[in-house]
Design an enzyme around this catalytic site. Structure first.
Site, PDB file in Angstrom:
ATOM      1  N   ILE A 179       0.837  -1.207   0.000  1.00 37.30           N
ATOM      2  CA  ILE A 179       0.000   0.000   0.000  1.00 37.30           C
ATOM      3  C   ILE A 179       0.868   1.251   0.000  1.00 37.30           C
ATOM      4  O   ILE A 179       0.585   2.218  -0.710  1.00 37.30           O
ATOM      5  CB  ILE A 179      -0.960   0.000   1.207  1.00 37.30           C
ATOM      6  CG1 ILE A 179      -2.045  -1.053   1.005  1.00 37.30           C
ATOM      7  CG2 ILE A 179      -1.573   1.371   1.429  1.00 37.30           C
ATOM      8  CD1 ILE A 179      -2.906  -1.302   2.222  1.00 37.30           C
ATOM      9  N   HIS A 180       1.938   1.226   0.781  1.00 39.43           N
ATOM     10  CA  HIS A 180       2.820   2.398   0.853  1.00 39.43           C
ATOM     11  C   HIS A 180       3.732   2.506  -0.358  1.00 39.43           C
ATOM     12  O   HIS A 180       4.404   3.516  -0.544  1.00 39.43           O
ATOM     13  CB  HIS A 180       3.663   2.345   2.130  1.00 39.43           C
ATOM     14  CG  HIS A 180       2.904   2.734   3.350  1.00 39.43           C
ATOM     15  ND1 HIS A 180       2.124   1.855   4.047  1.00 39.43           N
ATOM     16  CD2 HIS A 180       2.787   3.915   3.979  1.00 39.43           C
ATOM     17  CE1 HIS A 180       1.575   2.472   5.062  1.00 39.43           C
ATOM     18  NE2 HIS A 180       1.959   3.733   5.050  1.00 39.43           N
ATOM     19  N   GLY A 181       3.785   1.469  -1.158  1.00 42.90           N
ATOM     20  CA  GLY A 181       4.624   1.506  -2.355  1.00 42.90           C
ATOM     21  C   GLY A 181       6.092   1.580  -1.998  1.00 42.90           C
ATOM     22  O   GLY A 181       6.556   0.915  -1.079  1.00 42.90           O
ATOM     23  N   THR A 215       9.420 -22.884  13.770  1.00 44.97           N
ATOM     24  CA  THR A 215       8.939 -22.511  12.447  1.00 44.97           C
ATOM     25  C   THR A 215       7.473 -22.896  12.296  1.00 44.97           C
ATOM     26  O   THR A 215       6.982 -23.806  12.961  1.00 44.97           O
ATOM     27  CB  THR A 215       9.754 -23.197  11.342  1.00 44.97           C
ATOM     28  OG1 THR A 215       9.579 -24.598  11.457  1.00 44.97           O
ATOM     29  CG2 THR A 215      11.220 -22.846  11.441  1.00 44.97           C
ATOM     30  N   GLU A 264       6.035 -24.396   9.895  1.00 45.28           N
ATOM     31  CA  GLU A 264       5.879 -25.758   9.401  1.00 45.28           C
ATOM     32  C   GLU A 264       5.954 -26.766  10.541  1.00 45.28           C
ATOM     33  O   GLU A 264       5.175 -27.716  10.599  1.00 45.28           O
ATOM     34  CB  GLU A 264       6.950 -26.078   8.352  1.00 45.28           C
ATOM     35  CG  GLU A 264       6.800 -25.325   7.048  1.00 45.28           C
ATOM     36  CD  GLU A 264       7.354 -23.919   7.119  1.00 45.28           C
ATOM     37  OE1 GLU A 264       8.138 -23.610   8.046  1.00 45.28           O
ATOM     38  OE2 GLU A 264       6.984 -23.108   6.262  1.00 45.28           O
ATOM     39  N   GLU A 277       8.523 -19.158  18.058  1.00 45.14           N
ATOM     40  CA  GLU A 277       8.043 -20.343  18.766  1.00 45.14           C
ATOM     41  C   GLU A 277       8.307 -21.608  17.963  1.00 45.14           C
ATOM     42  O   GLU A 277       7.663 -22.616  18.161  1.00 45.14           O
ATOM     43  CB  GLU A 277       6.545 -20.210  19.026  1.00 45.14           C
ATOM     44  CG  GLU A 277       6.196 -19.201  20.086  1.00 45.14           C
ATOM     45  CD  GLU A 277       6.479 -19.719  21.486  1.00 45.14           C
ATOM     46  OE1 GLU A 277       6.338 -20.923  21.717  1.00 45.14           O
ATOM     47  OE2 GLU A 277       6.845 -18.892  22.329  1.00 45.14           O
TER      48      GLU A 277
END
Length: 77
Positions: free
Chosen positions: A31-33, A59, A61, A57
């Site tokens: 949004i801020h580009g 990964t 996965e 905490e």
């Protein structure tokens, strides 16, 4: 609620929160580009730090595997 159930819910919420944070921060950067990647904007720092939430905490996965194994133990097929 048992202790194992509470631990499973805690892991699930940590997984959800870390993934939601990364997704929303990347959206904020878009949004801020170009300003989203500028050092003057706080968004840049948050986007840089957000991936560390996925590692804090364990990964994501690994969290998924632990949650799945706990759910299977609780209600085997």
């Amino acid at each position: 609620m048992t202790l194992a159930s509470a631990a499973t819910w805690k892991r699930a919420w940590l997984l959800f929160a870390s993934e939601a944070a990364v997704e929303k921060l990347m959206e904020a950067a878009r949004i801020h580009g170009a300003y989203g990647y500028s050092k003057e904007m706080n968004v840049e720092r948050y986007c840089r730090d957000a991936p560390l939430l996925c590692i804090g905490e364990g990964t994501n996965e690994l969290q998924r595997l632990i949650i799945a194994s706990q759910l299977v133990e609780r209600s085997p097929i």
